[in-house]
Design an enzyme around this catalytic site. Structure first.
Site: not given
Ligand code: E4P
Length: 214
Positions: A83
């Site tokens: 990522k």
């Molecule tokens: C997933 O890849 C993201 O990091 C995550 O969904 C972010 O979610 P949040 O906005 O609730 O922190």
């Protein structure tokens, strides 16, 4: 539509996996911090539970640092997806990893053009954050529709992971739009399974069952 679980909590991952709902896992530094465990240790344990893509996020902000981290993370298991943040350096690293055959998930996407750039750089997945856009009174699901249209217009290979999901409506809308994947907190997965008429129906059936002669 595939379901990824958006957590680094292995107990939640095991439970959701037992329900047959987990096609993959996404984590981020905040979720790892919440787990209270060492990064590599928790990622390795997740690979032992789920047979699907598992996103692990780099911390470096420059290409070389991202590649060094990605190289170590990719050694943990073939299912690891790197990522990377949606920045010029992140795009450069996406291109490098694509050439090396390492899968990537470009994260922190808030516009359709960011998604197009990530796809052009060779991202396996793009992660637009719907909840965080809704939080600032912008139309989160609107950009999912736009990304879907753009990717279909040009036959882009990157899969759309709808991220920052806050409620069941986000999942419903994603499915109607044709997003490839939703990454969902476990609490929202459980909400998706619930309906008051299901609960009332079970209660009534059990009450009536008591009247059946034994
Ligand atoms: C997933 O890849 C993201 O990091 C995550 O969904 C972010 O979610 P949040 O906005 O609730 O922190």
């Amino acid at each position: 539509m595939k379901f990824f679980i958006d957590t680094a909590d292995v107990k939640e991952i095991r439970e959701a996996n037992e329900l047959g709902l987990v096609d993959g896992v996404t984590t981020n530094p905040s979720l790892i911090a919440k787990s209270g465990r060492r990064f590599e240790e928790v990622i390795k344990e997740i690979t032992e539970i789920v047979d699907g893509p598992i996103s692990a996020e780099v911390i470096s902000l420059e290409h070389d640092g991202m590649i060094a981290e990605a190289t170590e993370l990719a050694k943990i298991h073939p299912n690891i997806v790197i990522k990377l943040p949606m920045t010029p350096e992140g795009l450069k690293a996406t291109k490098t990893l694509h050439k090396r055959g390492i899968k990537t998930n470009v994260t922190l996407i808030f516009t359709p053009m960011q998604a197009l750039l990530a796809a052009k750089a060779g991202a396996t997945y793009v992660s637009p954050f719907v909840g965080r856009l809704d939080d600032i009174s912008q139309d989160g699901m609107g950009i999912i529709q736009e990304i879907r249209t753009i990717f279909d217009n040009y036959g882009m290979d990157a899969e759309i992971i709808v991220a920052s999901i806050r409620n069941p409506i986000h999942v419903l809308d994603s499915a109607l739009i044709g997003a490839d994947i939703c990454t969902i907190p476990y609490s929202v997965m459980l909400q998706l399974a619930k309906h008051p008429l299901t609960d009332a129906g079970i209660k009534k059936f059990l009450e009536d069952w008591e009247k059946v002669p034994k």
